[in-house]
Structures are given as C-alpha cells and as structure tokens.
Design a protein around this motif. Structure first.
Motif, mmCIF file in Angstrom:
data_model
loop_
_atom_site.group_PDB
_atom_site.id
_atom_site.type_symbol
_atom_site.label_atom_id
_atom_site.label_comp_id
_atom_site.label_asym_id
_atom_site.label_seq_id
_atom_site.Cartn_x
_atom_site.Cartn_y
_atom_site.Cartn_z
ATOM 1 N N HIS A 77 0.833 -1.207 0.000
ATOM 2 C CA HIS A 77 0.000 0.000 0.000
ATOM 3 C C HIS A 77 0.864 1.253 0.000
ATOM 4 C CE1 HIS A 77 -2.005 3.362 2.072
ATOM 5 N NE2 HIS A 77 -3.105 2.944 1.485
ATOM 6 N N ASP A 78 1.842 1.311 0.906
ATOM 7 C CA ASP A 78 2.658 2.509 1.013
ATOM 8 C C ASP A 78 3.523 2.711 -0.228
ATOM 9 O OD1 ASP A 78 1.554 2.929 3.455
ATOM 10 O OD2 ASP A 78 3.295 2.317 4.621
ATOM 11 N N ARG A 79 4.023 1.607 -0.791
ATOM 12 C CA ARG A 79 4.875 1.712 -1.971
ATOM 13 C C ARG A 79 4.099 2.255 -3.174
ATOM 14 N NH1 ARG A 79 6.393 -3.401 -2.422
ATOM 15 N NH2 ARG A 79 8.296 -3.124 -1.195
ATOM 16 N N ARG A 80 2.866 1.820 -3.327
ATOM 17 C CA ARG A 80 2.091 2.192 -4.514
ATOM 18 C C ARG A 80 1.156 3.374 -4.298
ATOM 19 N NH1 ARG A 80 -0.547 -2.991 -7.237
ATOM 20 N NH2 ARG A 80 -0.899 -1.392 -8.822
ATOM 21 N N TYR A 81 0.670 3.539 -3.061
ATOM 22 C CA TYR A 81 -0.392 4.523 -2.834
ATOM 23 C C TYR A 81 -0.169 5.430 -1.630
ATOM 24 C CZ TYR A 81 -2.708 0.805 -5.532
ATOM 25 O OH TYR A 81 -3.025 -0.140 -6.454
ATOM 26 N N GLY A 82 0.957 5.286 -0.913
ATOM 27 C CA GLY A 82 1.119 6.011 0.346
ATOM 28 C C GLY A 82 1.004 7.515 0.215
ATOM 29 N N GLU A 83 1.682 8.103 -0.764
ATOM 30 C CA GLU A 83 1.628 9.556 -0.897
ATOM 31 C C GLU A 83 0.359 9.998 -1.607
ATOM 32 O OE1 GLU A 83 2.935 13.101 0.400
ATOM 33 O OE2 GLU A 83 3.764 11.121 0.863
ATOM 34 N N LEU A 84 -0.143 9.183 -2.498
ATOM 35 C CA LEU A 84 -1.452 9.454 -3.094
ATOM 36 C C LEU A 84 -2.501 9.585 -1.982
ATOM 37 C CD1 LEU A 84 -3.073 7.631 -6.104
ATOM 38 C CD2 LEU A 84 -4.340 7.921 -4.008
ATOM 39 N N ASP A 85 -2.412 8.713 -0.983
ATOM 40 C CA ASP A 85 -3.358 8.760 0.139
ATOM 41 C C ASP A 85 -3.217 10.059 0.915
ATOM 42 O OD1 ASP A 85 -5.337 7.481 1.922
ATOM 43 O OD2 ASP A 85 -3.687 7.491 3.366
ATOM 44 N N GLN A 86 -1.981 10.553 1.083
ATOM 45 C CA GLN A 86 -1.794 11.835 1.763
ATOM 46 C C GLN A 86 -2.464 12.969 0.999
ATOM 47 O OE1 GLN A 86 -0.368 12.693 4.826
ATOM 48 N NE2 GLN A 86 -0.599 10.475 5.065
ATOM 49 N N VAL A 87 -2.341 12.945 -0.330
ATOM 50 C CA VAL A 87 -3.004 13.972 -1.135
ATOM 51 C C VAL A 87 -4.515 13.885 -0.962
ATOM 52 C CG1 VAL A 87 -3.362 14.879 -3.455
ATOM 53 C CG2 VAL A 87 -1.112 13.989 -2.809
#
Length: 233
Positions: free
Chosen positions: A8-18
């Motif tokens: 999750h963090d590798r693929r979507y971690g920063e997307l989730d922060q946005v």
C-alpha cells in the motif's frame, strides 16, 4: 484479501496523503488553478517533506492511467479513492490534473507562499502534537475525566515523554507566532480537536500561551497575559 501495508505505502502512500488533504474541501481543481486543498498540500509538503512530492506525482499519474482492474477489485487488493464529490467517470482525469500541478510546482519551483494553515488537514499536518494534545485531552469528555483544564494539562505533562512535551511547546510557540486574531485562534483550537472552551478568564491565545509555559515553552504568559493576543494591547 486486503492490500498489505508495505505494498500500500509503496504504490499509494503519498497518493493517500493527497486525498486526505481534501477532507472537507471541494475537489475543484482545474487545469489552470489548483484547489485550496492541493495548495495546502503543496505548501506544507514543500516545507516539511519536499522529497515526497515526486512520489505523489508518480503515484497520482500511475493511478490515473491504470485504475484497479477487475481482478484487484474482486480480491480487494486496491486503493479506494475516497468520495470527493466528483462523478466516478471524472476521477481519473482529476487525478491527472493533480499530478500535472505537482509536476509543474516541482519543475518550476513554484511554492505556495507561507501562511497560516487553511484547511483541516493542513492544521493537523503542520501541528501534529498539538492536535494529539487538544484532541486527546480536551474532547467533549474532558469534564468527565478531569476536574478542570489545568488538571488535563497536568495529566498530559505527567504521562507524556519529554521529547513530545518539547515538541508540543515548540508547536504552540509556532502557533502563537502566526498573524492571527482571536477568532482565528478559536478556529485553530477547533480544527486541532479541542471540543471545550478555554477556562475563564483566558482568551484562546492567552490560554495557549499559558499551556506553552506549563509544558516548558516559557515566556509567553508574561508576554501575552490572560486576554491579550500576540501583538495586541
């Protein structure tokens, strides 16, 4: 099976922060102008974690081009974009617009100018220990748990690691240094999770100054007093 944390963090971690930056904010970004939510994300991330911007651009771009397929949807191994008030068919194009704005900000060095936090997400991202303190010790249940606000502050001081107390004091100093009026400080307390009023006779800024002194900030009570705001009379 749900997606594993590392994946999750590798693929979507920063997307989730946005996506979290859009909590309570409209997703009204256009090709010409980023929304208030994205501007807040850029302002804070440039200041605190500038290296994360490239990851955000990459993850947003990849998701916009390759949304989860039927297999991943069936297995539950995907990131679910939260409801931001847009039709489902517009989400991929919107994510691409966000990626374009972040890319432009990085390549052109266009950084939102410093300001007080604007969104709910930005308040908590900028002042995380203050949010932990105010939301944890000053929720609506505080009167049932403590005799008064001073007792709640004392409990925080006696049960919290010294480095976290120092962090809180620093964040309160930062908050008191912002060019805010008294109504803005009241809003800041609410955004950071406080659900009870500061004790009489303190104004919101006066009480914050008192707490900063109590947890180790020092000096602010003498400067601001019970009812004065920074720079006030």
């Amino acid at each position: 099976m749900p997606i594993k944390p590392l994946e999750h963090d590798r693929r979507y971690g920063e997307l989730d922060q946005v996506m979290r930056a859009y909590d309570g904010q409209p997703a009204d970004d256009t090709e010409d102008k980023p929304s208030a939510a994205l501007t807040a994300y850029l302002r804070h991330t440039w200041h605190a974690r500038p290296w994360a911007l490239a990851a955000a651009e990459t993850q947003l771009r990849e998701y916009s081009r390759n949304p989860p397929g039927r297999v991943r949807l069936r297995l539950g191994e995907f990131y679910s974009v939260p409801d931001v008030g847009l039709p489902e068919g517009d989400i991929q194009g919107w994510l691409a617009i966000l990626a374009d704005h972040i890319k432009h900000s990085i390549e052109e060095g266009e950084v939102p100018p410093p300001s007080a936090p604007v969104t709910h997400w930005e308040w908590r991202a900028r002042l995380p220990e203050a949010a932990q303190f105010l939301g944890g010790w000053f929720s609506q249940d505080m009167p049932d748990e403590f005799a008064d606000q001073d007792a709640a502050v004392t409990d925080y001081i006696t049960t919290t690691d010294p480095h976290l107390k120092a962090r809180l004091a620093g964040e309160l100093h930062e908050l008191l240094a912002l060019p805010l009026d008294e109504s803005d400080y009241a809003l800041a307390l609410t955004e950071l999770g406080m659900e009870v009023d500061p004790p009489a006779p303190f104004s919101p800024s006066g009480w914050l100054a008192r707490v900063a002194e109590q947890v180790g900030g020092g000096g602010f009570v003498a400067d601001y007093g019970e009812g004065r705001t920074p720079g006030g009379e």
